[in-house]
Enzyme design. Structure first.
Site, PDB file in Angstrom:
ATOM      1  N   HIS A 288     -43.700  23.965  14.576  1.00 30.33           N
ATOM      2  CA  HIS A 288     -43.268  23.504  15.901  1.00 30.33           C
ATOM      3  C   HIS A 288     -43.937  24.261  17.041  1.00 30.33           C
ATOM      4  CE1 HIS A 288     -40.262  21.997  13.077  1.00 30.33           C
ATOM      5  NE2 HIS A 288     -40.495  20.903  13.787  1.00 30.33           N
TER       6      HIS A 288
ATOM      7  N   LYS B  75     -52.173  12.122   1.978  1.00 31.00           N
ATOM      8  CA  LYS B  75     -53.586  12.514   1.873  1.00 31.00           C
ATOM      9  C   LYS B  75     -53.786  13.714   2.794  1.00 31.00           C
ATOM     10  CE  LYS B  75     -58.063  10.201   1.488  1.00 31.00           C
ATOM     11  NZ  LYS B  75     -58.506  10.820   0.269  1.00 31.00           N
TER      12      LYS B  75
HETATM   13  N1  PXG Z   1     -57.106   9.682  -5.493  1.00 31.43           N
HETATM   14  C1  PXG Z   1     -57.397  10.764  -4.758  1.00 31.43           C
HETATM   15  C2  PXG Z   1     -56.727  12.044  -5.070  1.00 31.43           C
HETATM   16  C3  PXG Z   1     -58.307  10.666  -3.694  1.00 31.43           C
HETATM   17  O1  PXG Z   1     -58.580  11.746  -2.954  1.00 31.43           O
HETATM   18  C4  PXG Z   1     -58.605   8.328  -4.220  1.00 31.43           C
HETATM   19  C5  PXG Z   1     -57.670   8.489  -5.238  1.00 31.43           C
HETATM   20  C6  PXG Z   1     -59.142   6.963  -3.930  1.00 31.43           C
HETATM   21  O2  PXG Z   1     -58.557   6.446  -2.760  1.00 31.43           O
HETATM   22  P1  PXG Z   1     -59.285   5.380  -1.823  1.00 31.43           P
HETATM   23  O3  PXG Z   1     -58.315   5.071  -0.776  1.00 31.43           O
HETATM   24  O4  PXG Z   1     -60.521   6.064  -1.281  1.00 31.43           O
HETATM   25  O5  PXG Z   1     -59.640   4.233  -2.672  1.00 31.43           O
HETATM   26  C7  PXG Z   1     -58.960   9.437  -3.434  1.00 31.43           C
HETATM   27  C8  PXG Z   1     -60.021   9.297  -2.378  1.00 31.43           C
HETATM   28  C9  PXG Z   1     -65.167  11.952  -2.060  1.00 31.43           C
HETATM   29  C10 PXG Z   1     -63.738  12.057  -1.660  1.00 31.43           C
HETATM   30  O6  PXG Z   1     -66.031  12.447  -1.298  1.00 31.43           O
HETATM   31  C11 PXG Z   1     -62.782  11.105  -1.977  1.00 31.43           C
HETATM   32  C12 PXG Z   1     -61.462  11.283  -1.546  1.00 31.43           C
HETATM   33  C13 PXG Z   1     -61.158  12.418  -0.875  1.00 31.43           C
HETATM   34  C14 PXG Z   1     -62.107  13.352  -0.587  1.00 31.43           C
HETATM   35  C15 PXG Z   1     -63.412  13.180  -0.950  1.00 31.43           C
HETATM   36  O7  PXG Z   1     -65.444  11.404  -3.141  1.00 31.43           O
HETATM   37  N2  PXG Z   1     -60.376  10.478  -1.745  1.00 31.43           N
END
Ligand code: PXG
Length: 291
Positions: free
Chosen positions: A105, A151
């Site tokens: 906060h 996320k």
């Molecule tokens: N699971 C996790 C834990 C993720 O971080 C996905 C699934 C797929 O989600 P989307 O919405 O993108 O279909 C993610 C995606 C990379 C990278 O550079 C990818 C993610 C996060 C950080 C980096 O490959 N997330």
């Protein structure tokens, strides 16, 4: 050449895009992000990404200082300022500058940052030949500590697993949840195919509800494939006919071996390839939907 970064309403040169060392995003991983694709000048699944960002903020009690429309506009501004038509977008929101204490906060200036990068697609080999993955001993965060549906900027759980993949000589690590069921990989969701039917872990298996995952579920419906969101174990993965991963960065990558067990005949499967090629049409339809 310096790229332009969007920071709190302004486009600034990369060298000037700076956050305070007192920002709780830096001090504690206290913030959220989205990885988004822009195809042919249009944000893919814009609403889904922005809604997920808002939901992540809601759970972490971060008050977004902008409207959803303004965030979408900021993405388009950043893409335009860097002259991209196709790009990978990193949208970041931190809780902002606070004290060295944990008190959320006392943070008063959430930072909204947009970085656009030219697409650095994985090598064509990955898509043609598939990748090998290994199960990590690091268990996915259970939902009752920090929900994997958030996320957040704290990706240490996933990074610990990705380090295991590196030492095993694999591209990705498969993570299990606290029940021992298959969860997801460190940055992608997982699908398996058995006897013509697809399976992907359900949302309550401690996964991030991937935008690409949900798109693939829709594609399955359109193509007439049955796709079940149900819990499964590594035994189901080892004995599957096909396996693939989905994510905004990778789109859809075939998996040909898990923990040394060849999946199917050790080559990207027929249904995997069909869905991968349908994904291109799905992107075009999404652009028309948002036109
Ligand atoms: N699971 C996790 C834990 C993720 O971080 C996905 C699934 C797929 O989600 P989307 O919405 O993108 O279909 C993610 C995606 C990379 C990278 O550079 C990818 C993610 C996060 C950080 C980096 O490959 N997330």
């Amino acid at each position: 050449m310096s790229i332009k970064i969007y920071m709190n309403g302004q486009l600034v040169d990369e060298e000037n895009a700076k956050v305070s060392v007192f920002d709780h995003g830096f001090l504690y991983g206290d913030g959220v992000f989205e990885g988004i694709r822009v195809y042919n000048g249009k944000i893919f699944r814009a609403k889904e990404h922005i809604d997920r960002l808002w939901d992540s903020c809601k759970t972490l009690d971060i008050k977004m200082p902008m409207t959803k429309e303004a965030v979408i506009d900021a993405i388009y501004q950043t893409v335009g300022a860097n002259g991209f038509t196709d790009a990978y977008i990193r949208l970041i929101v931190t809780r902002g500058k606070g004290t060295l204490g944990l008190d959320a906060h006392l943070c008063c200036d959430p930072q909204v940052i947009v970085i656009a990068q030219a697409l650095s697609l994985y090598s064509a080999d990955f898509y043609e030949k598939g990748i090998k993955i290994v199960t990590a001993s690091t268990i996915r965060n259970p939902s009752d500590s920090l929900s994997p549906r958030v996320k957040s900027l704290n990706y240490l759980n996933n990074i610990m697993a990705k380090i295991e993949a590196y030492y095993a000589g694999c591209e990705e690590a498969l993570m299990l949840n606290h029940k021992g069921d298959v969860c997801e990989c460190t940055g992608d969701n997982i699908f398996i195919v058995k006897k013509g039917k697809l399976f992907t872990p359900p949302i309550d298996a401690c996964i991030l509800e991937g935008v690409t995952r949900n798109s693939v579920i829709e594609i399955c419906k359109e193509l007439g494939y049955e796709c079940s969101e149900s819990a499964f174990t590594r035994h189901d993965v080892y004995t599957a006919d096909e396996c693939f991963l989905t994510g905004s960065a990778a789109e859809l990558i075939p998996v040909v071996a898990v923990d040394g067990r060849e999946i199917g005949d050790g080559k990207p499967g027929r249904i995997t390839k069909t869905i991968l090629s349908a994904f291109g049409d799905f992107v075009k339809k999404d652009a028309q939907r948002n036109a």
